[in-house]
Design a protein around this motif. Sequence first.
Motif, PDB file in Angstrom:
ATOM      1  N   GLN A 198      11.979  -9.014  -2.050  1.00 14.67           N
ATOM      2  CA  GLN A 198      12.119 -10.254  -1.284  1.00 14.67           C
ATOM      3  C   GLN A 198      12.627  -9.964   0.126  1.00 14.67           C
ATOM      4  O   GLN A 198      12.150 -10.552   1.098  1.00 14.67           O
ATOM      5  CB  GLN A 198      13.080 -11.215  -1.997  1.00 14.67           C
ATOM      6  N   LYS A 199      13.605  -9.059   0.230  1.00 15.03           N
ATOM      7  CA  LYS A 199      14.154  -8.723   1.542  1.00 15.03           C
ATOM      8  C   LYS A 199      13.086  -8.117   2.435  1.00 15.03           C
ATOM      9  O   LYS A 199      12.949  -8.472   3.614  1.00 15.03           O
ATOM     10  CB  LYS A 199      15.326  -7.766   1.383  1.00 15.03           C
ATOM     11  N   LYS A 200      12.291  -7.210   1.895  1.00 17.20           N
ATOM     12  CA  LYS A 200      11.239  -6.562   2.680  1.00 17.20           C
ATOM     13  C   LYS A 200      10.134  -7.557   3.038  1.00 17.20           C
ATOM     14  O   LYS A 200       9.582  -7.526   4.144  1.00 17.20           O
ATOM     15  CB  LYS A 200      10.669  -5.377   1.902  1.00 17.20           C
ATOM     16  N   PHE A 201       9.816  -8.435   2.096  1.00 16.57           N
ATOM     17  CA  PHE A 201       8.749  -9.391   2.361  1.00 16.57           C
ATOM     18  C   PHE A 201       9.173 -10.407   3.421  1.00 16.57           C
ATOM     19  O   PHE A 201       8.339 -10.875   4.208  1.00 16.57           O
ATOM     20  CB  PHE A 201       8.344 -10.104   1.078  1.00 16.57           C
ATOM     21  N   LEU A 202      10.467 -10.741   3.462  1.00 15.99           N
ATOM     22  CA  LEU A 202      10.970 -11.657   4.493  1.00 15.99           C
ATOM     23  C   LEU A 202      10.715 -11.067   5.874  1.00 15.99           C
ATOM     24  O   LEU A 202      10.283 -11.787   6.790  1.00 15.99           O
ATOM     25  CB  LEU A 202      12.467 -11.899   4.282  1.00 15.99           C
ATOM     26  N   ARG A 203      10.934  -9.780   6.025  1.00 17.77           N
ATOM     27  CA  ARG A 203      10.686  -9.139   7.314  1.00 17.77           C
ATOM     28  C   ARG A 203       9.199  -9.183   7.667  1.00 17.77           C
ATOM     29  O   ARG A 203       8.822  -9.391   8.824  1.00 17.77           O
ATOM     30  CB  ARG A 203      11.177  -7.688   7.287  1.00 17.77           C
ATOM     31  N   VAL A 204       8.339  -8.985   6.654  1.00 14.43           N
ATOM     32  CA  VAL A 204       6.895  -9.045   6.897  1.00 14.43           C
ATOM     33  C   VAL A 204       6.502 -10.439   7.381  1.00 14.43           C
ATOM     34  O   VAL A 204       5.678 -10.582   8.299  1.00 14.43           O
ATOM     35  CB  VAL A 204       6.121  -8.678   5.620  1.00 14.43           C
ATOM     36  N   LEU A 205       7.088 -11.470   6.772  1.00  8.72           N
ATOM     37  CA  LEU A 205       6.790 -12.848   7.191  1.00  8.72           C
ATOM     38  C   LEU A 205       7.218 -13.088   8.630  1.00  8.72           C
ATOM     39  O   LEU A 205       6.563 -13.824   9.376  1.00  8.72           O
ATOM     40  CB  LEU A 205       7.509 -13.847   6.274  1.00  8.72           C
ATOM     41  N   GLN A 206       8.341 -12.513   9.008  1.00 13.62           N
ATOM     42  CA  GLN A 206       8.878 -12.725  10.352  1.00 13.62           C
ATOM     43  C   GLN A 206       8.096 -11.969  11.412  1.00 13.62           C
ATOM     44  O   GLN A 206       7.832 -12.493  12.497  1.00 13.62           O
ATOM     45  CB  GLN A 206      10.354 -12.310  10.392  1.00 13.62           C
ATOM     46  N   GLU A 207       7.701 -10.723  11.106  1.00  8.98           N
ATOM     47  CA  GLU A 207       7.115  -9.858  12.123  1.00  8.98           C
ATOM     48  C   GLU A 207       5.630  -9.573  11.913  1.00  8.98           C
ATOM     49  O   GLU A 207       4.965  -9.049  12.815  1.00  8.98           O
ATOM     50  CB  GLU A 207       7.888  -8.535  12.168  1.00  8.98           C
ATOM     51  N   ARG A 208       5.114  -9.868  10.705  1.00 13.67           N
ATOM     52  CA  ARG A 208       3.718  -9.587  10.350  1.00 13.67           C
ATOM     53  C   ARG A 208       3.386  -8.100  10.486  1.00 13.67           C
ATOM     54  O   ARG A 208       2.262  -7.719  10.773  1.00 13.67           O
ATOM     55  CB  ARG A 208       2.752 -10.405  11.227  1.00 13.67           C
ATOM     56  N   GLY A 239       5.949   5.385   1.673  1.00 11.79           N
ATOM     57  CA  GLY A 239       5.814   6.789   2.067  1.00 11.79           C
ATOM     58  C   GLY A 239       5.260   6.978   3.462  1.00 11.79           C
ATOM     59  O   GLY A 239       5.134   8.112   3.939  1.00 11.79           O
ATOM     60  N   GLY A 240       4.932   5.904   4.169  1.00 14.11           N
ATOM     61  CA  GLY A 240       4.344   6.019   5.493  1.00 14.11           C
ATOM     62  C   GLY A 240       5.358   5.889   6.597  1.00 14.11           C
ATOM     63  O   GLY A 240       6.479   5.426   6.401  1.00 14.11           O
ATOM     64  N   THR A 241       4.961   6.288   7.798  1.00  9.59           N
ATOM     65  CA  THR A 241       5.832   6.194   8.972  1.00  9.59           C
ATOM     66  C   THR A 241       5.281   5.244  10.027  1.00  9.59           C
ATOM     67  O   THR A 241       6.017   4.772  10.890  1.00  9.59           O
ATOM     68  CB  THR A 241       6.015   7.587   9.606  1.00  9.59           C
ATOM     69  N   ASP A 242       3.999   4.973   9.965  1.00 13.94           N
ATOM     70  CA  ASP A 242       3.358   4.086  10.948  1.00 13.94           C
ATOM     71  C   ASP A 242       3.287   2.661  10.407  1.00 13.94           C
ATOM     72  O   ASP A 242       2.959   2.430   9.233  1.00 13.94           O
ATOM     73  CB  ASP A 242       1.943   4.573  11.268  1.00 13.94           C
ATOM     74  N   GLU A 243       3.587   1.695  11.267  1.00 18.68           N
ATOM     75  CA  GLU A 243       3.540   0.295  10.867  1.00 18.68           C
ATOM     76  C   GLU A 243       2.108  -0.237  10.913  1.00 18.68           C
ATOM     77  O   GLU A 243       1.292   0.170  11.744  1.00 18.68           O
ATOM     78  CB  GLU A 243       4.434  -0.557  11.760  1.00 18.68           C
ATOM     79  N   ILE A 244       1.818  -1.146  10.003  1.00 18.98           N
ATOM     80  CA  ILE A 244       0.513  -1.802   9.916  1.00 18.98           C
ATOM     81  C   ILE A 244       0.741  -3.299  10.124  1.00 18.98           C
ATOM     82  O   ILE A 244       1.733  -3.861   9.667  1.00 18.98           O
ATOM     83  CB  ILE A 244      -0.137  -1.553   8.537  1.00 18.98           C
ATOM     84  N   GLY A 288       0.817  -1.204   0.000  1.00 18.32           N
ATOM     85  CA  GLY A 288       0.000   0.000   0.000  1.00 18.32           C
ATOM     86  C   GLY A 288       0.854   1.260   0.000  1.00 18.32           C
ATOM     87  O   GLY A 288       2.087   1.207   0.021  1.00 18.32           O
ATOM     88  N   ASN A 289       0.224   2.405  -0.011  1.00 20.98           N
ATOM     89  CA  ASN A 289       0.957   3.672   0.002  1.00 20.98           C
ATOM     90  C   ASN A 289       0.101   4.765   0.631  1.00 20.98           C
ATOM     91  O   ASN A 289      -1.129   4.657   0.684  1.00 20.98           O
ATOM     92  CB  ASN A 289       1.355   4.083  -1.415  1.00 20.98           C
ATOM     93  N   VAL A 290       0.771   5.788   1.104  1.00 25.48           N
ATOM     94  CA  VAL A 290       0.060   6.955   1.617  1.00 25.48           C
ATOM     95  C   VAL A 290      -0.104   7.959   0.487  1.00 25.48           C
ATOM     96  O   VAL A 290       0.557   7.869  -0.549  1.00 25.48           O
ATOM     97  CB  VAL A 290       0.821   7.607   2.800  1.00 25.48           C
ATOM     98  N   LYS A 291      -0.973   8.905   0.668  1.00 30.27           N
ATOM     99  CA  LYS A 291      -1.201   9.921  -0.347  1.00 30.27           C
ATOM    100  C   LYS A 291       0.076  10.726  -0.560  1.00 30.27           C
ATOM    101  O   LYS A 291       0.745  11.135   0.391  1.00 30.27           O
ATOM    102  CB  LYS A 291      -2.339  10.854   0.092  1.00 30.27           C
ATOM    103  N   GLY A 292       0.436  10.923  -1.844  1.00 21.68           N
ATOM    104  CA  GLY A 292       1.613  11.701  -2.171  1.00 21.68           C
ATOM    105  C   GLY A 292       2.915  10.941  -2.058  1.00 21.68           C
ATOM    106  O   GLY A 292       3.994  11.529  -2.137  1.00 21.68           O
ATOM    107  N   ALA A 293       2.868   9.622  -1.869  1.00 23.50           N
ATOM    108  CA  ALA A 293       4.090   8.827  -1.711  1.00 23.50           C
ATOM    109  C   ALA A 293       4.952   8.863  -2.963  1.00 23.50           C
ATOM    110  O   ALA A 293       6.180   8.782  -2.890  1.00 23.50           O
ATOM    111  CB  ALA A 293       3.743   7.385  -1.361  1.00 23.50           C
ATOM    112  N   TYR A 294       4.325   9.004  -4.118  1.00 24.26           N
ATOM    113  CA  TYR A 294       5.050   9.083  -5.385  1.00 24.26           C
ATOM    114  C   TYR A 294       4.144   9.788  -6.391  1.00 24.26           C
ATOM    115  O   TYR A 294       2.948  10.011  -6.133  1.00 24.26           O
ATOM    116  CB  TYR A 294       5.439   7.689  -5.889  1.00 24.26           C
ATOM    117  N   THR A 295       4.690  10.147  -7.522  1.00 21.06           N
ATOM    118  CA  THR A 295       3.919  10.852  -8.554  1.00 21.06           C
ATOM    119  C   THR A 295       2.731  10.002  -8.987  1.00 21.06           C
ATOM    120  O   THR A 295       2.900   8.842  -9.384  1.00 21.06           O
ATOM    121  CB  THR A 295       4.810  11.158  -9.775  1.00 21.06           C
ATOM    122  N   GLY A 296       1.563  10.557  -8.887  1.00 19.81           N
ATOM    123  CA  GLY A 296       0.362   9.825  -9.260  1.00 19.81           C
ATOM    124  C   GLY A 296      -0.356   9.210  -8.078  1.00 19.81           C
ATOM    125  O   GLY A 296      -1.490   8.739  -8.209  1.00 19.81           O
TER     126      GLY A 296
END
Length: 483
Positions: free
Chosen positions: A248-258, A264-269, A210-218
């Motif tokens: 893959q590196k980022k997704f590995l962390r998601v698998l480990q920590e959920r 563009g965000g600062t808060d974890e989901i 996902g992304n926050v508003k204004g995270a990138y052009t469009g």
Amino acid sequence: MANILIVDDDPLIRTLLIESLTPLDHSLMVAEMLSECLSIISTGKFDLVLLDVNLPDGSGLDALPDIRRAVSDPEVIIITGEGDAAGAKMAIEHEAWDYILKPFSLEKIILSVERALEFRASKQIFTPAPDSVFDRSNIIGTSPKLTACLYQAIQCAGSDANVLITGPTGTGKELFAGTIHQSSRQKKHNFIVVDCAALPEQLVESVLFGNVKGAYTGADAAREGLVKKADDGTLFLDEIGELPLSIQKKFLRVLQERRFKPVGGTDEISSNFRLISATNRDLDLMAENNEFRSDLLFRIRTIHIRLPSLKECPEDIKPLSLHYIHSLCTHHGLETKGFGPEFLDALESYDWPGNTRELISSLEQAILANVDSSMIYPNFLPPHIRLHQIQSSFKIQTGSSIPAPNFNPDDTGVTLSLPRELLDPIAPLKQVKTYAAGETEKLYLSRLMTVSKGNMEKASAFAGISKSRLYSLLKTYKTGVNE
């Protein structure tokens, strides 16, 4: 009490195994040759096979798939005096329970046998979780290989473990993933499918997290990622081998920590999803070539289901065809069409490189070739399938594809002489004929093995007899064969 088949041509090994296993109170049978083993397996129910590799009429490793496809689907322990890496790899790929080198300790054999039988017993008593009913109605077929995959799927449905489904294109990986989800604790929540091969590389992270508003052009609005949408449900990553290394590196962390941050965000989901992945690529090879993270591979492959190709399950072609002809006719608003044995012959003679997906497409083409016909005929099928059937029938009519023996034109033939004791005094004709027949067979076998260079496969084809019969004759006449 289990039924165990011992397959070894060495009488000392057979005796040793029998004496070691008899106190365990199991039913034991023995076979000296591969052909004998396959014959026994096809007619009886066995829990375990102790299989030698180098047998007089073939390789035990080559026959391993046929043994595992037997109705009783026995566990197999390979026992060999000539271990090698390739043989061990082949044994493991075909799910042999163990690979033991000669000479072996009796304790190791007994322990391996006990563990294999314990595992087999656990499979037979396993049932899904009480609150789960496994619905396999969309998975058609009863072949042993498919049944083994279904058993694994039942296990998956009763747990939250990560699952990796591999197999050639068109074998139904997404179908298996969806079936596991529908029979799992996550079935009341979303089943989110992500086609990793179709994701634009520059948008993969945004689509997943996902992304926050204004995270990138469009990015004119905040967007929820697919990982979050799979919260409490199942996330299915199809073609996971196409996932970029950076993700893959980022997704590995998601698998480990959920937990993760949108682009563009600062808060974890947080997202408590169950992961099922699929690919037709060799992830181990990709990991060796640094194209796929090995630590991610270990994470996603808690349970590994290897789907067989349709070529490996020819007995499933008929039930698949019946099922999809009915569903396709219904979809197109037609009465269900029938077909004759020649149509089924055409289907079963083809190798189906595109697997079930290609079969469905070909059936649909045949159904629509003549919508007014109540029957489907072979000439309604795609031309390449019809051509394959014609070529297959031609091979059957013209016999074996093994070339005929090439005898030396300088050979002047062989003269058979009768010994004096058969001529002086004159022996009965029956006795002479018996002697002559034996000597003729001996000369023939000697020439046969010379021409075939000791290759039992070619020699049996030349002679028109089975390898087991040929081997028996060679033993009778003590004619040499190159192993």
